[in-house]
Design a protein around this motif. Structure first.
Motif, PDB file in Angstrom:
ATOM      1  N   GLY A   1      72.142  80.959 -82.466  1.00 18.18           N
ATOM      2  CA  GLY A   1      71.257  79.912 -81.979  1.00 18.18           C
ATOM      3  C   GLY A   1      71.414  79.733 -80.484  1.00 18.18           C
ATOM      4  O   GLY A   1      72.148  80.467 -79.817  1.00 18.18           O
ATOM      5  N   PRO A   2      70.772  78.729 -79.919  1.00 19.38           N
ATOM      6  CA  PRO A   2      70.731  78.586 -78.465  1.00 19.38           C
ATOM      7  C   PRO A   2      71.943  77.897 -77.843  1.00 19.38           C
ATOM      8  O   PRO A   2      72.039  77.825 -76.627  1.00 19.38           O
ATOM      9  CB  PRO A   2      69.469  77.754 -78.237  1.00 19.38           C
ATOM     10  CG  PRO A   2      69.352  76.933 -79.467  1.00 19.38           C
ATOM     11  CD  PRO A   2      69.871  77.796 -80.581  1.00 19.38           C
ATOM     12  N   TYR A   3      72.880  77.340 -78.647  1.00 14.98           N
ATOM     13  CA  TYR A   3      73.950  76.519 -78.099  1.00 14.98           C
ATOM     14  C   TYR A   3      75.329  77.111 -78.342  1.00 14.98           C
ATOM     15  O   TYR A   3      75.543  77.880 -79.281  1.00 14.98           O
ATOM     16  CB  TYR A   3      73.908  75.117 -78.704  1.00 14.98           C
ATOM     17  CG  TYR A   3      72.569  74.439 -78.575  1.00 14.98           C
ATOM     18  CD1 TYR A   3      71.970  74.253 -77.341  1.00 14.98           C
ATOM     19  CD2 TYR A   3      71.899  73.979 -79.696  1.00 14.98           C
ATOM     20  CE1 TYR A   3      70.731  73.642 -77.213  1.00 14.98           C
ATOM     21  CE2 TYR A   3      70.666  73.351 -79.591  1.00 14.98           C
ATOM     22  CZ  TYR A   3      70.090  73.191 -78.336  1.00 14.98           C
ATOM     23  OH  TYR A   3      68.873  72.584 -78.227  1.00 14.98           O
ATOM     24  N   CYS A   4      76.283  76.686 -77.525  1.00 14.48           N
ATOM     25  CA  CYS A   4      77.688  77.031 -77.753  1.00 14.48           C
ATOM     26  C   CYS A   4      78.164  76.268 -78.987  1.00 14.48           C
ATOM     27  O   CYS A   4      77.458  75.386 -79.497  1.00 14.48           O
ATOM     28  CB  CYS A   4      78.532  76.666 -76.523  1.00 14.48           C
ATOM     29  SG  CYS A   4      78.561  74.908 -76.130  1.00 14.48           S
ATOM     30  N   SER A   5      79.349  76.568 -79.490  1.00 14.94           N
ATOM     31  CA  SER A   5      79.814  75.937 -80.725  1.00 14.94           C
ATOM     32  C   SER A   5      79.936  74.419 -80.586  1.00 14.94           C
ATOM     33  O   SER A   5      79.626  73.672 -81.517  1.00 14.94           O
ATOM     34  CB  SER A   5      81.145  76.535 -81.162  1.00 14.94           C
ATOM     35  OG  SER A   5      82.117  76.342 -80.157  1.00 14.94           O
ATOM     36  N   HIS A   6      80.352  73.925 -79.430  1.00 11.37           N
ATOM     37  CA  HIS A   6      80.475  72.476 -79.226  1.00 11.37           C
ATOM     38  C   HIS A   6      79.115  71.793 -79.314  1.00 11.37           C
ATOM     39  O   HIS A   6      78.942  70.803 -80.030  1.00 11.37           O
ATOM     40  CB  HIS A   6      81.126  72.188 -77.867  1.00 11.37           C
ATOM     41  CG  HIS A   6      81.060  70.748 -77.481  1.00 11.37           C
ATOM     42  ND1 HIS A   6      81.787  69.775 -78.125  1.00 11.37           N
ATOM     43  CD2 HIS A   6      80.320  70.105 -76.544  1.00 11.37           C
ATOM     44  CE1 HIS A   6      81.514  68.592 -77.582  1.00 11.37           C
ATOM     45  NE2 HIS A   6      80.631  68.772 -76.631  1.00 11.37           N
ATOM     46  N   HIS A   7      78.130  72.294 -78.589  1.00  5.64           N
ATOM     47  CA  HIS A   7      76.816  71.658 -78.591  1.00  5.64           C
ATOM     48  C   HIS A   7      76.070  71.885 -79.910  1.00  5.64           C
ATOM     49  O   HIS A   7      75.243  71.067 -80.302  1.00  5.64           O
ATOM     50  CB  HIS A   7      75.995  72.136 -77.397  1.00  5.64           C
ATOM     51  CG  HIS A   7      76.499  71.567 -76.106  1.00  5.64           C
ATOM     52  ND1 HIS A   7      76.879  72.352 -75.049  1.00  5.64           N
ATOM     53  CD2 HIS A   7      76.718  70.286 -75.718  1.00  5.64           C
ATOM     54  CE1 HIS A   7      77.288  71.577 -74.055  1.00  5.64           C
ATOM     55  NE2 HIS A   7      77.208  70.317 -74.447  1.00  5.64           N
ATOM     56  N   ALA A   8      76.365  72.971 -80.614  1.00  8.45           N
ATOM     57  CA  ALA A   8      75.752  73.208 -81.924  1.00  8.45           C
ATOM     58  C   ALA A   8      76.197  72.132 -82.908  1.00  8.45           C
ATOM     59  O   ALA A   8      75.410  71.670 -83.733  1.00  8.45           O
ATOM     60  CB  ALA A   8      76.111  74.589 -82.445  1.00  8.45           C
ATOM     61  N   ARG A   9      77.483  71.707 -82.845  1.00  8.24           N
ATOM     62  CA  ARG A   9      77.958  70.636 -83.734  1.00  8.24           C
ATOM     63  C   ARG A   9      77.250  69.325 -83.441  1.00  8.24           C
ATOM     64  O   ARG A   9      77.021  68.515 -84.333  1.00  8.24           O
ATOM     65  CB  ARG A   9      79.470  70.464 -83.595  1.00  8.24           C
ATOM     66  CG  ARG A   9      80.262  71.478 -84.382  1.00  8.24           C
ATOM     67  CD  ARG A   9      81.718  71.100 -84.495  1.00  8.24           C
ATOM     68  NE  ARG A   9      82.379  70.976 -83.219  1.00  8.24           N
ATOM     69  CZ  ARG A   9      83.048  71.952 -82.596  1.00  8.24           C
ATOM     70  NH1 ARG A   9      83.139  73.125 -83.162  1.00  8.24           N
ATOM     71  NH2 ARG A   9      83.610  71.750 -81.432  1.00  8.24           N
ATOM     72  N   ILE A  10      76.878  69.095 -82.197  1.00  3.54           N
ATOM     73  CA  ILE A  10      76.146  67.871 -81.844  1.00  3.54           C
ATOM     74  C   ILE A  10      74.688  67.978 -82.292  1.00  3.54           C
ATOM     75  O   ILE A  10      74.125  67.035 -82.851  1.00  3.54           O
ATOM     76  CB  ILE A  10      76.216  67.629 -80.323  1.00  3.54           C
ATOM     77  CG1 ILE A  10      77.665  67.383 -79.898  1.00  3.54           C
ATOM     78  CG2 ILE A  10      75.333  66.456 -79.918  1.00  3.54           C
ATOM     79  CD1 ILE A  10      77.868  67.370 -78.393  1.00  3.54           C
ATOM     80  N   ALA A  11      74.083  69.140 -82.049  1.00  8.05           N
ATOM     81  CA  ALA A  11      72.659  69.314 -82.332  1.00  8.05           C
ATOM     82  C   ALA A  11      72.351  69.410 -83.808  1.00  8.05           C
ATOM     83  O   ALA A  11      71.325  68.911 -84.276  1.00  8.05           O
ATOM     84  CB  ALA A  11      72.150  70.567 -81.624  1.00  8.05           C
TER      85      ALA A  11
ATOM     86  N   VAL B   1      73.523  68.210 -87.041  1.00 18.45           N
ATOM     87  CA  VAL B   1      74.276  67.339 -87.934  1.00 18.45           C
ATOM     88  C   VAL B   1      73.690  67.512 -89.328  1.00 18.45           C
ATOM     89  O   VAL B   1      72.474  67.397 -89.502  1.00 18.45           O
ATOM     90  CB  VAL B   1      74.168  65.862 -87.482  1.00 18.45           C
ATOM     91  CG1 VAL B   1      74.887  64.942 -88.431  1.00 18.45           C
ATOM     92  CG2 VAL B   1      74.698  65.711 -86.070  1.00 18.45           C
ATOM     93  N   PRO B   2      74.525  67.806 -90.340  1.00 17.31           N
ATOM     94  CA  PRO B   2      73.993  67.966 -91.700  1.00 17.31           C
ATOM     95  C   PRO B   2      73.244  66.710 -92.146  1.00 17.31           C
ATOM     96  O   PRO B   2      73.620  65.592 -91.797  1.00 17.31           O
ATOM     97  CB  PRO B   2      75.238  68.194 -92.556  1.00 17.31           C
ATOM     98  CG  PRO B   2      76.270  68.686 -91.607  1.00 17.31           C
ATOM     99  CD  PRO B   2      75.959  68.044 -90.291  1.00 17.31           C
ATOM    100  N   GLN B   3      72.184  66.906 -92.915  1.00 18.76           N
ATOM    101  CA  GLN B   3      71.332  65.804 -93.358  1.00 18.76           C
ATOM    102  C   GLN B   3      72.123  64.756 -94.121  1.00 18.76           C
ATOM    103  O   GLN B   3      71.892  63.571 -93.986  1.00 18.76           O
ATOM    104  CB  GLN B   3      70.203  66.351 -94.218  1.00 18.76           C
ATOM    105  CG  GLN B   3      69.176  65.308 -94.582  1.00 18.76           C
ATOM    106  CD  GLN B   3      68.000  65.921 -95.317  1.00 18.76           C
ATOM    107  OE1 GLN B   3      68.078  67.023 -95.812  1.00 18.76           O
ATOM    108  NE2 GLN B   3      66.915  65.198 -95.405  1.00 18.76           N
TER     109      GLN B   3
END
Length: 173
Positions: free
Chosen positions: A146-156, A158-160
């Motif tokens: 995806g487009p983000y690093c692992s840190h920003h992917a966790r922010i972007a 969030v499981p439903q």
């Protein structure tokens, strides 16, 4: 036909003994239908019937079992039926235990402009897009993730399930 206290008591007794709605209607008589009995059972919130040993349905035709199919497992806990099946139990209202805190590791990289941005860099926007100092994270990301690093992917992402839990907590507060 009206539901008197005596008729309701008899209905409850027969229902909890496992008698069918048709038989209860015949027992109570006075033009009472099976659907009227079912409706009253629903409105009273009755459930937890026991099976009557002597009353059985006609035997089904014998069938050969397919050898590849496994029998359906029986539930070990009693099933709840009727309008009380979805009732909220007091234990379900308790707030979930807070998640243990995690150390957040953010890879240190210099934010980059859109001209410096490469395929292997994080595209998390930093700042106001209309400002001259607007940049992207630029940290190294895993290819194909995806487009983000692992840190920003966790922010972007969030499981439903977590988003719903957060909304419930915010509404109750």
């Amino acid at each position: 036909m009206s539901w008197t206290d005596e008729r309701i008591d008899l209905l409850q007794k027969l229902w909890l003994q496992g008698m069918s709605a048709s038989r209860i209607a015949a027992e109570l008589a006075n033009g009472l239908t099976r659907n009227a009995v079912i409706g009253k059972v629903y409105r009273l919130g009755l459930s937890g019937r026991t099976k009557v040993g002597g009353v059985t349905s006609p035997s089904p035709r014998p069938q050969q079992k397919a050898p590849s199919r496994a029998p359906n497992p029986r539930p070990t806990s009693p099933m709840v039926q009727g309008n009380t099946a979805l009732a909220i139990k007091p234990a379900a209202l308790e707030a979930p235990a807070p998640l243990p805190s995690r150390d957040v590791v953010v890879s240190m990289s210099e934010p980059v402009t859109i001209l410096e941005l490469r395929e292997s860099m994080c595209r998390w926007p930093i700042g106001d897009p209309t400002a001259a100092e607007f940049r992207y994270c630029g940290a190294r990301k895993t290819p194909g993730e995806g487009p983000y690093c692992s840190h920003h992917a966790r922010i972007a992402y969030v499981p439903q399930q977590d988003r719903r839990r957060e909304r419930r907590i915010q509404k109750s507060a």
